[in-house]
Design an enzyme around this catalytic site. Structure first.
Site, mmCIF file in Angstrom:
data_model
loop_
_atom_site.group_PDB
_atom_site.id
_atom_site.type_symbol
_atom_site.label_atom_id
_atom_site.label_comp_id
_atom_site.label_asym_id
_atom_site.label_seq_id
_atom_site.Cartn_x
_atom_site.Cartn_y
_atom_site.Cartn_z
ATOM 1 N N GLY A 11 0.673 -1.220 0.121
ATOM 2 C CA GLY A 11 0.014 -0.119 0.200
ATOM 3 C C GLY A 11 0.926 1.256 -0.069
ATOM 4 N N GLY A 13 -0.560 4.363 0.366
ATOM 5 C CA GLY A 13 -1.350 5.525 0.851
ATOM 6 C C GLY A 13 -0.360 6.414 1.868
ATOM 7 N N PHE A 14 -1.037 7.095 2.824
ATOM 8 C CA PHE A 14 -0.233 8.008 3.527
ATOM 9 C C PHE A 14 0.837 7.194 4.446
ATOM 10 C CE2 PHE A 14 -3.780 10.912 2.489
ATOM 11 C CZ PHE A 14 -3.088 11.911 2.327
ATOM 12 N N GLY A 15 0.161 5.947 4.865
ATOM 13 C CA GLY A 15 0.895 5.289 5.792
ATOM 14 C C GLY A 15 2.204 4.602 5.138
ATOM 15 N N GLU A 170 -18.454 17.473 2.958
ATOM 16 C CA GLU A 170 -17.710 17.963 1.716
ATOM 17 C C GLU A 170 -18.302 17.855 0.492
ATOM 18 O OE1 GLU A 170 -13.491 18.849 3.935
ATOM 19 O OE2 GLU A 170 -13.513 17.052 2.759
ATOM 20 N N ASP A 299 -5.170 3.247 8.729
ATOM 21 C CA ASP A 299 -6.593 2.945 8.859
ATOM 22 C C ASP A 299 -7.091 1.389 9.418
ATOM 23 O OD1 ASP A 299 -6.826 5.123 7.921
ATOM 24 O OD2 ASP A 299 -8.104 4.877 6.311
#
Lengths: 418, 418
Positions: A11, A13-15, A170, A299
């Site tokens: 992954g 993503g941010f992590g 949003e 997450d």
């Protein structure tokens, strides 16, 4: 010289990306795997969906971000299975052996057991979904302009957003601005201000993770913008272009699902306790019980930190975990320290924007809303966008949209070719 | 007060849009119909295909461009048929009656009778095709990086461009830069400089509509950039990921078709003489013989102008024709003049760019090439891009790409989801 330790990261993503960027050791090499070619700045995905930004504005190829790291191999692939006994990850065409595994797979859309609803709604987790939402909503208004049946027109001009978390709020705010304000000058036959943007939420208020005061502010902003709120109302059924909420059938061309997420199904293969969202319990250092060489971050980790705070599923937490694990592994490879410090989450506050020049923000005890919160939201999102080029491009798009009411990316391809 | 004259415009490309923008008359109203929601700046489409620009950079919603024109109705629809006797155009859900019809439908890809080739190649006429090329080429290199079979790797890293007109030459140049230069730092297992970019042309030189000197310059630039030229070689067969040229079978994951175009099939329904490309012969004023109320403009018109010049299928010609017809109709509605002046084409020169900082340009007797031609190409394309926001965004992307070798839009979605 011993062979280099192989760290596999699942992954980007941010992590996973933060871990890879922060970790450096001469005796290690990294393979990072993602099923997409890009790191996605998910917090701005709703702006791609509503035509405010172009797709490359909020995404950057993982390979490009890491091109200077000779010790990092990037693979665009999907892990098929994980074997924590043999310490292998099976990909489409090869099997990788790891010394350390960092699982940062993130969440997927969850329909609470009603998987059939997936085909009638569009989630908002990927560029592809953002593109489909843009296509669906813009095409619906084009169709409405070409038709004369009033009820069919109303159906085409109705968008339902399910779930009033930050993404849903949003999304609803941006949609309302797009359809009621921006479209106003552009159409001749339909009246875009008669469009319906409906926000459905099972809880009794929007943004439940915020204080009640912030919730109330957000709710006020949404209502002022013409969003119809349906609080305390669970979804009963969803079929083709129709959603039933609190006994009421609503015909809507576009139904957007931001109500729930669950851990990537691959996380089920990791040994340990999984909660009802599929997140896996970790040790205080983010590793799995009995598998100090396997870490779960972002997450998908179910973790109460050393201060007793349940780590929330937000991007700053994922980045902090990535950094924490990078430090642990660097120390271990340096043979400096055997003891692994526990992860401590630092809450940097949270904020959500509700259309043009309105937002809510909370930093510990401080809460604020309205225009100052919106300006802060702008600044923070620009700072955290990866890459100078993107930042500048996004700033220009936003300035243009703010001064001219003209979001720049209202372009779509014909849905038939999808 | 008499009812307003209804002018129907088919197509919002350079011809149809220019007509609509230039024509204004209090006694007339316009309906402009396009199957897409956007006007597309086709000359830069190859940069979207090769990851240099984002899709909204070169496209603008027709509705937005014309939002201030209360006398113009924009419809996103496809004309199903044209009846020049009844003066009607049938759309998907309604039939429009016209007083004047301006047909500006443009060209579609042509496979010279080998329609089966269409499914194995990608053309370059729409955003959708540009997106598919980007996806195909970038995904092929990602796959090659994850595989170990050398022949399969070579196949994935081979791109064939058929047709060496301006689009094919620009495409091949941009692809060569992308794969051989930009990718160099980004990959670990494959050697992107070993990729093959093959440009196939049936004629004996590239850019046959240019002078031989410009052709030679372009050819030299392409070869210096590592493009393999196959001149004097017609395509014999195309099947799945395989093309046969001059007896040689070339296995290539990506085959791009820029070899031929023909008039939109709807043009066949117009009365009059059609040439082998399906273009329709027009009177000197751009109207159809026997139908002074129907005009054919842009690429679909087969016209030798009053100076004896065959009007070429380029965007400046289409825009000039749009403007010419707008003046004719304004005069007619003003009852000023019955005589319609013939169309006179003003050749403003032509240019093609071949990768970074190289181009060829011809203006009447003047020809130049290399860096000065490239700078000029930059300036002209920025000036003609519609809308200030796009111009600025494109300028930034280009500056960034030029200084950093980092085209900004190398992001794609997984092909399985198309």
């Amino acid at each position: 010289m011993p062979e280099k330790k192989h760290i596999v990261v699942l992954g980007a993503g941010f992590g996973g990306l933060t871990f890879t960027q922060k970790f450096r050791h001469p005796n290690a090499r990294i393979t990072i795997i993602d099923r997409q070619n890009h790191h996605l700045f998910q917090p701005l995905l709703y702006q791609v969906a509503t035509g405010g930004l172009a797709m490359p504005d909020i995404a950057e190829p993982v390979r490009t971000i890491l091109s200077r790291r000779e010790d990092v191999q990037v693979l665009m692939d999907s892990a098929q299975s994980i074997d924590t006994e043999k310490k292998t990850v099976e990909l489409s065409h090869q099997t990788l052996h790891y010394d350390y595994l960092v699982v940062a797979l993130g969440m997927v859309n969850s329909y609470f057991g009603n998987d059939a609803w997936a085909q009638h709604t569009i989630g908002l987790k990927s560029l592809n979904e953002a593109r489909r939402i843009r296509q669906r909503v813009l095409n619906a208004f084009e169709q409405a302009e070409a038709l004369h049946d009033p009820s069919e027109r109303q159906r085409l001009m109705t968008v339902v957003v399910v779930g009033a978390g930050p993404t849903g709020v949003e999304m609803a705010g941006a949609l309302s601005e797009l359809t009621k304000r921006v479209f106003k000058k552009d159409f001749r036959s339909i009246k875009p201000e008669q469009s319906r943007i409906i926000l459905v939420e099972a809880a009794d208020r929007v943004l439940t993770m915020y204080s009640e005061a912030s919730s109330a502010k957000a709710q006020e902003s949404l209502e002022r913008m013409g969003v119809e709120l349906k609080l305390n109302q669970a979804v009963e059924d969803i079929s083709e272009a129709c959603i039933t909420v609190g006994g009421e059938r609503i015909e809507a061309e576009s139904i957007i699902w931001t109500a729930g997420v669950q851990a990537n199904p691959l996380v089920d293969q990791l040994p340990g306790d999984h909660n009802r969202k599929g997140q896996i319990a970790t040790e205080p250092d983010c590793s799995l019980r009995g598998h100090p060489e396997v870490f779960a971050i972002g997450d998908i980790a179910d973790l109460v930190d050393c201060k007793g705070v349940r780590v929330p599923g937000v991007s700053p937490a994922a980045m902090q975990m990535g950094k924490h694990v990078a430090r642990i592994l660097e120390n271990e490879l340096n043979e400096k320290s055997k003891a692994r410090p526990p992860f401590a989450y630092l809450d940097k506050g949270s904020m959500a924007t509700i259309g043009r020049s309105s937002a809510v923000a909370e930093f510990g005890k401080f809460q604020f809303s309205g225009f100052p919160a919106w300006l802060l939201w702008l600044a923070v999102h620009l700072v955290f966008l990866i890459g100078f080029r993107n930042r500048l491009a996004v700033l220009i798009q936003w300035m243009y949209a703010y001064t001219k009411y003209r979001p720049g990316a209202r372009v779509f391809e014909k849905p038939t070719q999808n």
